[in-house]
Write a protein that holds these residues in place. Sequence first.
Motif, PDB file in Angstrom:
ATOM      1  N   PHE A   1       0.853  -1.183   0.000  1.00 18.46           N
ATOM      2  CA  PHE A   1       0.000   0.000   0.000  1.00 18.46           C
ATOM      3  C   PHE A   1       0.889   1.233   0.000  1.00 18.46           C
ATOM      4  O   PHE A   1       1.981   1.226   0.578  1.00 18.46           O
ATOM      5  N   SER A   2       0.395   2.294  -0.625  1.00 16.88           N
ATOM      6  CA  SER A   2       1.125   3.564  -0.602  1.00 16.88           C
ATOM      7  C   SER A   2       0.663   4.451   0.546  1.00 16.88           C
ATOM      8  O   SER A   2       1.463   5.185   1.135  1.00 16.88           O
ATOM      9  N   VAL A   3      -0.629   4.403   0.855  1.00 14.14           N
ATOM     10  CA  VAL A   3      -1.185   5.186   1.961  1.00 14.14           C
ATOM     11  C   VAL A   3      -2.224   4.338   2.673  1.00 14.14           C
ATOM     12  O   VAL A   3      -2.846   3.461   2.065  1.00 14.14           O
ATOM     13  N   ILE A   4      -2.410   4.597   3.960  1.00 14.88           N
ATOM     14  CA  ILE A   4      -3.460   3.915   4.714  1.00 14.88           C
ATOM     15  C   ILE A   4      -4.175   4.928   5.601  1.00 14.88           C
ATOM     16  O   ILE A   4      -3.601   5.945   5.994  1.00 14.88           O
ATOM     17  N   ILE A   5      -5.439   4.631   5.904  1.00 14.60           N
ATOM     18  CA  ILE A   5      -6.253   5.474   6.781  1.00 14.60           C
ATOM     19  C   ILE A   5      -6.741   4.597   7.922  1.00 14.60           C
ATOM     20  O   ILE A   5      -7.388   3.567   7.693  1.00 14.60           O
ATOM     21  N   LEU A   6      -6.426   5.001   9.148  1.00 15.40           N
ATOM     22  CA  LEU A   6      -6.718   4.141  10.293  1.00 15.40           C
ATOM     23  C   LEU A   6      -6.716   4.940  11.589  1.00 15.40           C
ATOM     24  O   LEU A   6      -6.161   6.039  11.641  1.00 15.40           O
ATOM     25  N   PRO A   7      -7.343   4.395  12.642  1.00  7.59           N
ATOM     26  CA  PRO A   7      -7.254   5.051  13.948  1.00  7.59           C
ATOM     27  C   PRO A   7      -5.880   4.792  14.557  1.00  7.59           C
ATOM     28  O   PRO A   7      -5.380   3.666  14.522  1.00  7.59           O
ATOM     29  N   VAL A   8      -5.282   5.835  15.102  1.00  8.52           N
ATOM     30  CA  VAL A   8      -3.938   5.715  15.677  1.00  8.52           C
ATOM     31  C   VAL A   8      -4.006   6.060  17.162  1.00  8.52           C
ATOM     32  O   VAL A   8      -4.558   7.088  17.548  1.00  8.52           O
ATOM     33  N   PHE A   9      -3.447   5.179  17.978  1.00 12.60           N
ATOM     34  CA  PHE A   9      -3.451   5.377  19.427  1.00 12.60           C
ATOM     35  C   PHE A   9      -2.046   5.528  19.992  1.00 12.60           C
ATOM     36  O   PHE A   9      -1.867   5.956  21.120  1.00 12.60           O
ATOM     37  N   ARG A  10      -1.050   5.128  19.205  1.00 16.70           N
ATOM     38  CA  ARG A  10       0.331   5.150  19.685  1.00 16.70           C
ATOM     39  C   ARG A  10       1.250   5.392  18.486  1.00 16.70           C
ATOM     40  O   ARG A  10       0.832   5.235  17.334  1.00 16.70           O
TER      41      ARG A  10
ATOM     42  N   ASP B   1      -9.882   8.003  23.537  1.00 20.84           N
ATOM     43  CA  ASP B   1     -10.030   8.731  22.280  1.00 20.84           C
ATOM     44  C   ASP B   1      -9.259   8.032  21.168  1.00 20.84           C
ATOM     45  O   ASP B   1      -8.215   7.414  21.407  1.00 20.84           O
ATOM     46  N   SER B   2      -9.778   8.147  19.952  1.00 20.33           N
ATOM     47  CA  SER B   2      -9.031   7.706  18.779  1.00 20.33           C
ATOM     48  C   SER B   2      -8.893   8.890  17.832  1.00 20.33           C
ATOM     49  O   SER B   2      -9.708   9.814  17.858  1.00 20.33           O
ATOM     50  N   ARG B   3      -7.868   8.871  17.020  1.00 17.59           N
ATOM     51  CA  ARG B   3      -7.691   9.900  15.998  1.00 17.59           C
ATOM     52  C   ARG B   3      -7.534   9.210  14.653  1.00 17.59           C
ATOM     53  O   ARG B   3      -6.700   8.324  14.489  1.00 17.59           O
ATOM     54  N   MET B   4      -8.378   9.578  13.693  1.00 19.35           N
ATOM     55  CA  MET B   4      -8.317   8.983  12.365  1.00 19.35           C
ATOM     56  C   MET B   4      -7.220   9.680  11.580  1.00 19.35           C
ATOM     57  O   MET B   4      -7.252  10.905  11.403  1.00 19.35           O
ATOM     58  N   CYS B   5      -6.254   8.897  11.129  1.00 17.86           N
ATOM     59  CA  CYS B   5      -5.059   9.470  10.516  1.00 17.86           C
ATOM     60  C   CYS B   5      -4.766   8.866   9.152  1.00 17.86           C
ATOM     61  O   CYS B   5      -5.164   7.736   8.849  1.00 17.86           O
ATOM     62  N   LEU B   6      -4.056   9.630   8.366  1.00 18.54           N
ATOM     63  CA  LEU B   6      -3.426   9.146   7.148  1.00 18.54           C
ATOM     64  C   LEU B   6      -1.996   8.773   7.508  1.00 18.54           C
ATOM     65  O   LEU B   6      -1.302   9.542   8.180  1.00 18.54           O
ATOM     66  N   ALA B   7      -1.549   7.590   7.098  1.00 17.56           N
ATOM     67  CA  ALA B   7      -0.180   7.158   7.389  1.00 17.56           C
ATOM     68  C   ALA B   7       0.521   6.771   6.095  1.00 17.56           C
ATOM     69  O   ALA B   7      -0.080   6.167   5.200  1.00 17.56           O
ATOM     70  N   VAL B   8       1.799   7.144   6.002  1.00 12.45           N
ATOM     71  CA  VAL B   8       2.641   6.793   4.857  1.00 12.45           C
ATOM     72  C   VAL B   8       4.002   6.351   5.386  1.00 12.45           C
ATOM     73  O   VAL B   8       4.356   6.628   6.531  1.00 12.45           O
TER      74      VAL B   8
END
Length: 272
Positions: A120-129, A237-244
Motif C-alpha cells: 500500500f502507498s497510503v493507509i487510513i486508520l485510527p492511531v493510538f500510539r 479517544d481515537s484519531r483517524m489518521c493518514l499514514a505513509v
Amino acid sequence: MNIGQSTISGYITKLEDRLGVKLCLRGRSGFRLTDAGEKLYDAAIELFEDLDRFRLKVGEVRDDLTGNFYAGTVDSVVQVKDSVIPKLLGAFAEKAPNLHLDLRLASPQALVRELTAKRFSVIILPVFRPLAGLKVLELEARNPQILFCARNHPLYGKSPAEEELRAAPFADRAHMEGWAPYSSRALNVAATTVDVECQLLLILSGKFIGYLPARHVSSYVASGDLWPLSHPEMDYDSRMCLAVRADDESSATQIFTSLASGLTGNVLQSES
C-alpha cells in the motif's frame, strides 16, 4: 473463466514443465499448492507489485501518473458526517486522473503490515500510539470511544460503576485487542466480531455492551436506541489518521499527502 478443468490442468502442466518444479497436487483428494508452488506464487505476487511500482515510476518520469495506486482503510469511516476522507479521494482522483486508485478494507494491523511491505502507498486508520517508520497526518477530530448499550439492556439509563461495566457481557472487535488502549482480557467478552457494523448489531440486540465511536453513532443516541455508558476509567479517544512510509518520496504519495494537508490544515509528522 469459461475454461474447462482439463484445459486449466493442461496449462498448469505446461507451466510446471517450463519451471521444472511441481507446483500443485491435484486429484480426487482436491487441490493444493506444493511448498515450491507457494513460494513461486508469493514471488509472482511480488513481481506484479514491482511492475505496478515500475509503471508509477515511469509515469513520474513522464510527468503523467499512470498505473495502480494502492490505498487501505478501516471500516465505517464513511459513517462520520462531513468526513474529509471522501473529499480527499475525490481531489486525488481529479489531480491524477490516469492513475487507477485501488482502495481496500482491512484491520489496522493488516494495514500497517501492507504499508510497511510497500503493498500500500497510503493507509487510513485510527492511531493510538506512535507507528515506527511511518509518518501520520491527523484527518479528523478525535473521536471518543465509549461503551454503549441498547434501550432494552439492563444498564440502559444508568451510570454503572467500573466493576459493573467489566462484568457485563461485552461484544469485542477482535482486531482491536493489542491495538486499542483497552484490554479485552479485563472485560467479560461474550461475543466477537471484526467490524463496527456487526458490533453495533450485537449491541442493539440488548444482550451486550461494547465500544463504539461516539461520532459514528450520534443518531442512535439522539433517538434513544443507544445509551452511552461513559466512565472516566473506561473511555478513550481515537484519531483517524493518514499514514505513509517515512521513506516514500513518490510523486503520487506526495500528491495524496499534500491534498490531505490542504483539506485539514495538518501536516505529516514522524512517528517514533
